[in-house]
Design a protein around this motif. Structure first.
Motif, PDB file in Angstrom:
ATOM      1  N   ASP A 169      81.678 -38.914 -58.397  1.00 16.52           N
ATOM      2  CA  ASP A 169      82.405 -40.156 -58.129  1.00 16.52           C
ATOM      3  C   ASP A 169      82.203 -41.163 -59.262  1.00 16.52           C
ATOM      4  O   ASP A 169      81.456 -40.907 -60.209  1.00 16.52           O
ATOM      5  CB  ASP A 169      81.969 -40.754 -56.778  1.00 16.52           C
ATOM      6  CG  ASP A 169      80.470 -40.997 -56.681  1.00 16.52           C
ATOM      7  OD1 ASP A 169      79.863 -41.460 -57.677  1.00 16.52           O
ATOM      8  OD2 ASP A 169      79.903 -40.749 -55.602  1.00 16.52           O
ATOM      9  N   ASP A 170      82.879 -42.309 -59.140  1.00 18.66           N
ATOM     10  CA  ASP A 170      82.836 -43.333 -60.186  1.00 18.66           C
ATOM     11  C   ASP A 170      81.433 -43.916 -60.392  1.00 18.66           C
ATOM     12  O   ASP A 170      81.062 -44.252 -61.513  1.00 18.66           O
ATOM     13  CB  ASP A 170      83.808 -44.474 -59.850  1.00 18.66           C
ATOM     14  CG  ASP A 170      85.272 -44.048 -59.952  1.00 18.66           C
ATOM     15  OD1 ASP A 170      85.543 -43.044 -60.645  1.00 18.66           O
ATOM     16  OD2 ASP A 170      86.124 -44.714 -59.345  1.00 18.66           O
ATOM     17  N   GLU A 171      80.659 -44.036 -59.324  1.00 18.24           N
ATOM     18  CA  GLU A 171      79.310 -44.608 -59.443  1.00 18.24           C
ATOM     19  C   GLU A 171      78.407 -43.693 -60.269  1.00 18.24           C
ATOM     20  O   GLU A 171      77.669 -44.150 -61.149  1.00 18.24           O
ATOM     21  CB  GLU A 171      78.701 -44.856 -58.058  1.00 18.24           C
ATOM     22  CG  GLU A 171      77.300 -45.427 -58.088  1.00 18.24           C
ATOM     23  CD  GLU A 171      77.181 -46.813 -58.735  1.00 18.24           C
ATOM     24  OE1 GLU A 171      76.037 -47.245 -58.954  1.00 18.24           O
ATOM     25  OE2 GLU A 171      78.206 -47.463 -59.027  1.00 18.24           O
ATOM     26  N   ILE A 172      78.461 -42.392 -59.999  1.00 16.34           N
ATOM     27  CA  ILE A 172      77.662 -41.449 -60.786  1.00 16.34           C
ATOM     28  C   ILE A 172      78.128 -41.461 -62.235  1.00 16.34           C
ATOM     29  O   ILE A 172      77.303 -41.479 -63.160  1.00 16.34           O
ATOM     30  CB  ILE A 172      77.730 -40.031 -60.182  1.00 16.34           C
ATOM     31  CG1 ILE A 172      77.088 -40.012 -58.791  1.00 16.34           C
ATOM     32  CG2 ILE A 172      77.048 -39.015 -61.107  1.00 16.34           C
ATOM     33  CD1 ILE A 172      77.282 -38.706 -58.030  1.00 16.34           C
ATOM     34  N   LEU A 173      79.428 -41.496 -62.446  1.00 19.18           N
ATOM     35  CA  LEU A 173      79.965 -41.537 -63.810  1.00 19.18           C
ATOM     36  C   LEU A 173      79.481 -42.787 -64.543  1.00 19.18           C
ATOM     37  O   LEU A 173      79.063 -42.717 -65.699  1.00 19.18           O
ATOM     38  CB  LEU A 173      81.497 -41.492 -63.794  1.00 19.18           C
ATOM     39  CG  LEU A 173      82.185 -41.535 -65.154  1.00 19.18           C
ATOM     40  CD1 LEU A 173      81.741 -40.367 -66.035  1.00 19.18           C
ATOM     41  CD2 LEU A 173      83.693 -41.526 -64.973  1.00 19.18           C
ATOM     42  N   ARG A 174      79.488 -43.924 -63.854  1.00 19.31           N
ATOM     43  CA  ARG A 174      79.019 -45.170 -64.460  1.00 19.31           C
ATOM     44  C   ARG A 174      77.547 -45.045 -64.873  1.00 19.31           C
ATOM     45  O   ARG A 174      77.163 -45.442 -65.980  1.00 19.31           O
ATOM     46  CB  ARG A 174      79.196 -46.336 -63.476  1.00 19.31           C
ATOM     47  CG  ARG A 174      78.813 -47.699 -64.045  1.00 19.31           C
ATOM     48  CD  ARG A 174      78.890 -48.801 -63.002  1.00 19.31           C
ATOM     49  NE  ARG A 174      77.852 -48.696 -61.988  1.00 19.31           N
ATOM     50  CZ  ARG A 174      76.557 -48.989 -62.175  1.00 19.31           C
ATOM     51  NH1 ARG A 174      76.139 -49.391 -63.355  1.00 19.31           N
ATOM     52  NH2 ARG A 174      75.695 -48.872 -61.199  1.00 19.31           N
TER      53      ARG A 174
END
Length: 191
Positions: A169-174
């Motif tokens: 998800d976006d949080e892990i990517l961030r």
């Protein structure tokens, strides 16, 4: 894969299976590049531990490259950390021979083995794929965050590009971007 790979390993069929996969991938890549010669991507193919131990692996890969007119610089072979360390001297020779022609290597599932950093220092791989078991909980678990960060830092210090697996998800990517990981793979990028 986990339904037939154990059977193929038990009956010593992984070398033949890997050669079929490599040949099929090279054929498809040859067809793709005939239509899209400027495609800049590198294509990855997993190799089993049994194939890494086979004395004809490098020769057979070279034959398939010639048969399908494949530029080895377009290929990255992925090997698991566990397979690499089982016969480290032989695997190192195989990697070096295949890399001489331009193919790259990625060390898959890094961090799941025992003496990871010691082997990482000595294996001539281009990429380190950080095991998804650490990446998937990097947003919730400070220990996993620290493990991913340290693998990334050591990999980069040793001149290897890093890849985070299971970026969901976006949080892990961030967070993996914040850590400085070079690449990410997972459903958070694309299903």
């Amino acid at each position: 894969p986990m339904t037939f790979i154990p059977a193929a390993e038990r009956f010593n069929m992984m070398f033949d299976l890997d050669l079929w996969v490599i040949g099929s991938a090279f054929r498809q890549l040859s067809e793709l590049l005939a239509r899209h010669a400027q495609d800049p991507r590198i294509f990855t193919i997993n190799l089993s531990g049994q194939s890494l131990d086979h004395p004809d692996l490098e020769h057979k890969i070279r034959q398939l490259e010639q048969r399908y007119s494949i530029d080895p610089h377009r290929i990255c072979f992925e090997i698991t950390e566990t397979a690499a360390i089982q016969n480290i001297n032989h695997v190192t020779q195989v990697i070096n021979e295949i890399r001489k022609r331009g193919s790259r290597f990625a060390l898959d599932d890094f961090g799941s083995g025992l003496s990871s950093f010691g082997y990482l220092k000595n294996l001539a791989v281009d990429y380190v794929k950080i095991d998804g078991v650490f990446v998937r909980k990097v947003a919730q678990d400070s220990g996993d965050f620290a493990v991913v960060k340290s693998i990334n830092e050591i990999g980069q210090f040793l001149g290897k590009k890093t890849i985070a697996e299971y970026v969901a998800d976006d949080e892990i990517l961030r967070l993996v971007r914040k850590i400085g990981v070079d690449y990410a793979q997972g459903f958070g990028i694309s299903p």
